[in-house]
Scaffold this motif. Structure first.
Motif, PDB file in Angstrom:
ATOM      1  N   MET A   1       0.833  -1.210   0.000  1.00 16.54           N
ATOM      2  CA  MET A   1       0.000   0.000   0.000  1.00 16.54           C
ATOM      3  C   MET A   1       0.864   1.256   0.000  1.00 16.54           C
ATOM      4  O   MET A   1       0.564   2.228  -0.669  1.00 16.54           O
ATOM      5  CB  MET A   1      -0.933  -0.010   1.208  1.00 16.54           C
ATOM      6  N   LEU A   2       1.983   1.236   0.739  1.00 17.84           N
ATOM      7  CA  LEU A   2       2.862   2.397   0.775  1.00 17.84           C
ATOM      8  C   LEU A   2       3.415   2.692  -0.614  1.00 17.84           C
ATOM      9  O   LEU A   2       3.471   3.855  -1.034  1.00 17.84           O
ATOM     10  CB  LEU A   2       4.006   2.157   1.760  1.00 17.84           C
ATOM     11  N   ASP A   3       3.806   1.638  -1.330  1.00 20.45           N
ATOM     12  CA  ASP A   3       4.314   1.827  -2.689  1.00 20.45           C
ATOM     13  C   ASP A   3       3.221   2.396  -3.594  1.00 20.45           C
ATOM     14  O   ASP A   3       3.485   3.274  -4.430  1.00 20.45           O
ATOM     15  CB  ASP A   3       4.807   0.495  -3.261  1.00 20.45           C
ATOM     16  N   PHE A   4       2.004   1.890  -3.433  1.00 20.84           N
ATOM     17  CA  PHE A   4       0.886   2.393  -4.244  1.00 20.84           C
ATOM     18  C   PHE A   4       0.651   3.870  -3.976  1.00 20.84           C
ATOM     19  O   PHE A   4       0.460   4.663  -4.906  1.00 20.84           O
ATOM     20  CB  PHE A   4      -0.387   1.596  -3.948  1.00 20.84           C
ATOM     21  N   LEU A   5       0.677   4.257  -2.701  1.00 19.98           N
ATOM     22  CA  LEU A   5       0.436   5.660  -2.350  1.00 19.98           C
ATOM     23  C   LEU A   5       1.484   6.572  -2.974  1.00 19.98           C
ATOM     24  O   LEU A   5       1.173   7.649  -3.489  1.00 19.98           O
ATOM     25  CB  LEU A   5       0.410   5.817  -0.831  1.00 19.98           C
ATOM     26  N   LEU A   7       3.364   5.864  -5.668  1.00 20.43           N
ATOM     27  CA  LEU A   7       3.229   5.866  -7.124  1.00 20.43           C
ATOM     28  C   LEU A   7       2.034   6.704  -7.570  1.00 20.43           C
ATOM     29  O   LEU A   7       2.073   7.358  -8.621  1.00 20.43           O
ATOM     30  CB  LEU A   7       3.072   4.427  -7.634  1.00 20.43           C
ATOM     31  N   ALA A   8       0.959   6.677  -6.792  1.00 20.98           N
ATOM     32  CA  ALA A   8      -0.248   7.429  -7.148  1.00 20.98           C
ATOM     33  C   ALA A   8      -0.156   8.895  -6.759  1.00 20.98           C
ATOM     34  O   ALA A   8      -1.043   9.686  -7.082  1.00 20.98           O
ATOM     35  CB  ALA A   8      -1.467   6.790  -6.486  1.00 20.98           C
ATOM     36  N   GLY A   9       0.917   9.263  -6.057  1.00 25.52           N
ATOM     37  CA  GLY A   9       1.116  10.658  -5.707  1.00 25.52           C
ATOM     38  C   GLY A   9       0.359  11.128  -4.483  1.00 25.52           C
ATOM     39  O   GLY A   9       0.163  12.338  -4.298  1.00 25.52           O
ATOM     40  N   PHE A  10      -0.067  10.180  -3.626  1.00 28.00           N
ATOM     41  CA  PHE A  10      -0.762  10.557  -2.393  1.00 28.00           C
ATOM     42  C   PHE A  10       0.264  10.740  -1.283  1.00 28.00           C
ATOM     43  O   PHE A  10       1.091   9.847  -1.031  1.00 28.00           O
ATOM     44  CB  PHE A  10      -1.782   9.489  -1.990  1.00 28.00           C
ATOM     45  N   GLN A  11       0.221  11.872  -0.626  1.00 29.97           N
ATOM     46  CA  GLN A  11       1.173  12.181   0.423  1.00 29.97           C
ATOM     47  C   GLN A  11       0.523  12.002   1.802  1.00 29.97           C
ATOM     48  O   GLN A  11      -0.341  12.779   2.197  1.00 29.97           O
ATOM     49  CB  GLN A  11       1.669  13.624   0.280  1.00 29.97           C
ATOM     50  N   VAL A  12       0.910  10.947   2.509  1.00 31.28           N
ATOM     51  CA  VAL A  12       0.397  10.708   3.863  1.00 31.28           C
ATOM     52  C   VAL A  12       1.567  10.238   4.723  1.00 31.28           C
ATOM     53  O   VAL A  12       2.563   9.708   4.217  1.00 31.28           O
ATOM     54  CB  VAL A  12      -0.734   9.652   3.894  1.00 31.28           C
ATOM     55  N   ASP A  13       1.430  10.430   6.036  1.00 30.87           N
ATOM     56  CA  ASP A  13       2.484   9.956   6.921  1.00 30.87           C
ATOM     57  C   ASP A  13       2.369   8.447   7.109  1.00 30.87           C
ATOM     58  O   ASP A  13       1.371   7.824   6.745  1.00 30.87           O
ATOM     59  CB  ASP A  13       2.415  10.677   8.271  1.00 30.87           C
ATOM     60  N   GLU A  14       3.408   7.868   7.699  1.00 33.70           N
ATOM     61  CA  GLU A  14       3.477   6.409   7.814  1.00 33.70           C
ATOM     62  C   GLU A  14       2.340   5.841   8.669  1.00 33.70           C
ATOM     63  O   GLU A  14       1.777   4.790   8.355  1.00 33.70           O
ATOM     64  CB  GLU A  14       4.825   6.006   8.421  1.00 33.70           C
TER      65      GLU A  14
END
Length: 230
Positions: A1-5, A7-14
């Motif tokens: 999921m972290l890789d997807f976020l 790649l999709a350009g979504f910026q969220v903390d861990e």
């Protein structure tokens, strides 16, 4: 999921990414999540957050699914995107039970017998009776029906209530998400079949009650042999 976020350009903390991942995993595993179910609220809050909606829509689209929700009824779910993939096959027993649940739900809905959240309250005895009636005979044992209903419970489609100690029937709450399990064509065909069968049974009962049996002939019919009816 972290890789997807990333790649999709979504910026969220861990920490947020971990909560999103857990909610997505739970929804994929269960298919539907209700806020009122045990452990459902924490996932509901993440899945319905306006900040995360685009993330879930994009992720499930990648999986060939549509992200659906109903805030008034307080549920979220994922259903097949039929423009991208075919409707997943269910085992025969699951398909039959899903169709009958949809039939029972629609019948109660037509009669206005729905509770808050568009939920239909019935019991396992009524579902089993409808199942046997539609099939023409009891091809599924009560234990098998119970096992199938347990799986639908796990997926958030039904919920159980109290058990009747005398009849052993269990209260059953059918949720509106049941409509997503079967195609409208299949549900309509089953409703027509059940209606035709019920009308046929009513006609047969009326014929017997109407006195067609020789022993129940009317006085007028009995008098046709030239004797006066008593």
């Amino acid at each position: 999921m972290l890789d997807f976020l990333e790649l999709a350009g979504f910026q969220v903390d861990e920490r947020t990414a971990r909560r999103i991942q857990q909610a997505a995993h739970e929804l994929l595993d269960r298919q539907f999540i209700h806020a009122g179910d045990r452990g459902g609220m924490k996932h509901w809050e993440v899945l319905t957050s306006p900040r995360h909606e685009r993330i879930f829509a994009a992720f499930f689209e990648m999986c060939g699914r549509k992200f659906v929700k109903n805030e008034r009824e307080r549920w979220v779910g994922v259903v097949p995107d039929l423009e991208a993939i075919a409707l997943p096959n269910m085992l025969l027993g699951q398909t039959i039970v899903a169709l009958v649940l949809a039939l029972v739900y629609q019948e109660h809905l037509n009669d206005g017998e729905v509770e808050s959240g568009a939920i239909v309250h019935t019991d396992t005895a009524q579902v089993f009776e409808r199942l046997a009636y539609v099939l023409g005979r009891e091809r599924m044992k009560p234990a098998e029906l119970h096992d199938q209903l347990q799986e639908f419970k796990r997926r958030g489609i039904v919920a159980f209530g109290e058990r009747d100690d005398e009849t052993e029937a269990i209260e059953l709450y059918i949720r509106p998400v049941v409509k997503y399990l079967v195609s409208e064509d299949a549900a309509a065909a089953l409703r027509k079949f059940a209606g035709d069968a019920e009308r046929g049974l009513d006609a047969a009962e009326d014929e017997v009650a109407g006195g067609d049996h020789p022993d129940t002939a009317t006085g007028e019919e009995a008098a046709t042999d030239g004797t006066e009816a008593a």
